[in-house]
Design an enzyme around this catalytic site. Structure first.
Site, short mmCIF file in Angstrom:
data_model
loop_
_atom_site.label_atom_id
_atom_site.label_comp_id
_atom_site.label_asym_id
_atom_site.label_seq_id
_atom_site.Cartn_x
_atom_site.Cartn_y
_atom_site.Cartn_z
N SER A 25 -0.42 81.28 53.40
CA SER A 25 -0.27 80.89 54.80
C SER A 25 -0.07 79.38 54.90
CB SER A 25 -1.56 81.30 55.55
OG SER A 25 -1.33 81.39 56.93
N PRO A 26 0.72 78.93 55.88
CA PRO A 26 0.93 77.47 56.01
C PRO A 26 -0.40 76.75 56.27
CG PRO A 26 1.74 78.66 57.96
CD PRO A 26 1.42 79.68 56.91
N ALA A 56 2.60 72.99 58.17
CA ALA A 56 3.37 72.59 59.35
C ALA A 56 4.12 71.30 59.00
CB ALA A 56 2.43 72.35 60.53
N TYR A 93 0.39 74.23 69.80
CA TYR A 93 1.35 73.14 69.60
C TYR A 93 2.55 73.33 70.55
CZ TYR A 93 -1.75 72.19 65.76
OH TYR A 93 -2.88 71.91 65.02
N GLY A 98 -4.86 82.42 53.86
CA GLY A 98 -5.06 80.98 53.96
C GLY A 98 -6.21 80.50 53.08
C1 FNR Z 1 -4.54 76.15 58.65
N1 FNR Z 1 -3.75 76.95 59.45
C2 FNR Z 1 -2.47 76.55 59.76
N2 FNR Z 1 -1.63 77.38 60.42
C3 FNR Z 1 -0.34 77.05 60.63
O1 FNR Z 1 0.39 77.83 61.23
N3 FNR Z 1 0.13 75.84 60.20
C4 FNR Z 1 -0.64 74.95 59.54
O2 FNR Z 1 -0.16 73.90 59.11
C5 FNR Z 1 -2.01 75.28 59.35
N4 FNR Z 1 -2.87 74.41 58.74
C6 FNR Z 1 -4.09 74.85 58.29
C7 FNR Z 1 -4.86 74.05 57.45
C8 FNR Z 1 -6.05 74.53 56.93
C9 FNR Z 1 -6.84 73.68 55.98
C10 FNR Z 1 -6.51 75.84 57.27
C11 FNR Z 1 -7.77 76.40 56.70
C12 FNR Z 1 -5.77 76.60 58.14
C13 FNR Z 1 -4.14 78.34 59.73
C14 FNR Z 1 -3.88 79.23 58.52
O3 FNR Z 1 -2.50 79.30 58.22
C15 FNR Z 1 -4.40 80.67 58.74
O4 FNR Z 1 -3.66 81.24 59.80
C16 FNR Z 1 -5.89 80.69 59.06
O5 FNR Z 1 -6.62 79.89 58.16
C17 FNR Z 1 -6.44 82.11 59.03
O6 FNR Z 1 -6.23 82.71 57.77
P1 FNR Z 1 -7.41 82.78 56.65
O7 FNR Z 1 -7.76 81.40 56.27
O8 FNR Z 1 -8.57 83.51 57.29
O9 FNR Z 1 -6.79 83.56 55.53
#
Ligand code: FNR
Length: 366
Positions: free
Chosen positions: A24-25, A60, A193, A336
């Site tokens: 995940s991003p 992102a 955003y 993530g």
């Molecule tokens: C994120 N998340 C996030 N989502 C996104 O769309 N763009 C981003 O740049 C980020 N940045 C980000 C940084 C960090 C450190 C975390 C922990 C999370 C959200 C992430 O992609 C994900 O959707 C959530 O963390 C939920 O999934 P998990 O962690 O439960 O697997």
């Protein structure tokens, strides 16, 4: 050994993604202040490609400088950025993964300190602890700015030219992403955003053609998607990440019914997969959390439209991820935090699911 569903390939247009597990991003806030990737990005993304993810999505990545969450975000607003990202996409492909880029604009949640520096807004006349200056942020409706993390002294209401600038920035960012070797372009329209700020009536009080009705609130994201699709090749997929709901049931806001309706519009515009997250728009949100907490939102999008759906949130176990795909709840599982804890989560999952077709440990580690 039994075939899992998690490690079955996913074909979108002419792209064959080797499995249904994606990184995940996740923002790393690890650039200097120029938006260029550093050794951190190379090692961070590269390790997860070695770790067996079918897709490695960048954090992102800002399409214009004022669209960064913090001064230390990754960007793709110049050709120099694309050139710097190219070795990373090449390495991901060499490991058998598909490199994806999340194209982002932080809107009125931009110009903040990094999480470990307090996460608060940086005013244009202030600096963060590294001496990086803040800037004026773009908002659909400054009067509807939710009370996040204190005051926002410098918000600019997006006028027609700003909106065109954003659309053009997305188009050019997609062209550069292609030149950099990315195979998936994901438009970030979630988490409060810019694009989500336009979608939700809780943050959009505009009275022009970009506010009010569903059609008007969705106009900007549709125009952005059209611009990206225009330059992204027909044989490669476009994703959009949305917040399936604002989790604000007590007021006019963005919800799953609107998300499903938007997903149908996205299908018409040539979007291949909707990556369904949630929330991030307003501090009053009431997020349930827990394992699979957003999976029902992905399932609703998948059932209600002709696009594939990605599920994300609270997935930490291989069997759990496999079940999401096997039970037809989503086509792709994005992970993530578990991928932060364990860069080799994909290889561990392949072992636990005993799937011979799944990614193998690299020869260097066998
Ligand atoms: C994120 N998340 C996030 N989502 C996104 O769309 N763009 C981003 O740049 C980020 N940045 C980000 C940084 C960090 C450190 C975390 C922990 C999370 C959200 C992430 O992609 C994900 O959707 C959530 O963390 C939920 O999934 P998990 O962690 O439960 O697997």
């Amino acid at each position: 050994a039994p075939m899992s569903e998690l490690f079955s390939p996913l074909s979108l247009r002419d792209l064959e993604i080797p499995n249904r597990l994606a990184v995940s991003p996740m923002c790393q806030y690890s650039c200097d202040t120029d938006g260029l990737p550093t050794e951190w990005h190379r090692v961070h993304l590269g390790s997860r490609a070695v770790g067996g993810a079918g897709i490695v999505m960048t954090e992102a990545t800002a399409v214009e400088p004022r669209g960064r969450i913090t001064p230390h975000d990754l960007g793709i607003w110049s050709d120099e950025h694309a050139e710097a990202l190219e070795p990373i996409t090449q390495f991901i492909r060499e490991q058998g993964g598909v490199p994806g880029i999340q194209l982002a604009h932080a809107g009125h949640k931009a110009s903040k300190r990094r999480p470990w520096d307090g996460n608060v807004p940086i005013a244009p006349d202030e600096t963060d602890p590294d001496g990086a200056e803040g800037w004026e942020v773009l908002s659909p409706s400054p009067d509807a700015y939710p009370p996040f993390d204190g005051d926002r002294p410098a918000m600019r209401k997006a006028d027609y030219d700003d909106i065109q600038t954003v659309i053009d920035a997305y188009r050019e960012a997609a062209e550069r992403s292609l030149a950099a070797g990315f195979e998936i372009a994901e438009v970030h329209a979630a988490h409060g955003y810019l694009l989500h700020e336009f979608l939700s009536p809780a943050t959009n009080r505009r009275e022009d053609e970009y506010g009010g009705s569903f059609e008007n609130r969705t106009r900007l994201v549709r125009e952005v998607v059209e611009a990206v699709r225009e330059v992204w090749p027909d044989d490669k997929p476009v994703f959009v990440r949305i917040s399936g709901t604002d989790w604000l049931d007590d007021r006019e806001s963005w919800d799953i019914d609107q998300s499903v309706r938007l997903a149908r519009d996205f299908a018409q515009l040539g979007v291949d997969l909707v990556d369904v997250s949630s929330g991030g728009l307003h501090p009053d949100q009431r997020v349930p959390g827990g394992p699979n907490f957003q999976v029902p939102l992905a399932e609703a999008v998948r059932e209600g439209s002709d696009v594939a759906a990605g599920a994300v949130g609270g997935v930490t176990e291989p069997a759990q991820a496999d079940a999401v795909v096997r039970n037809g709840r989503a086509d792709l599982v994005l992970v993530g935090r578990q991928f932060l804890r364990d860069p080799y989560f994909g290889l561990r999952a392949a072992g636990e699911l005993e799937d011979d077709a799944a990614p193998h440990w690299p020869v260097q580690y066998r």
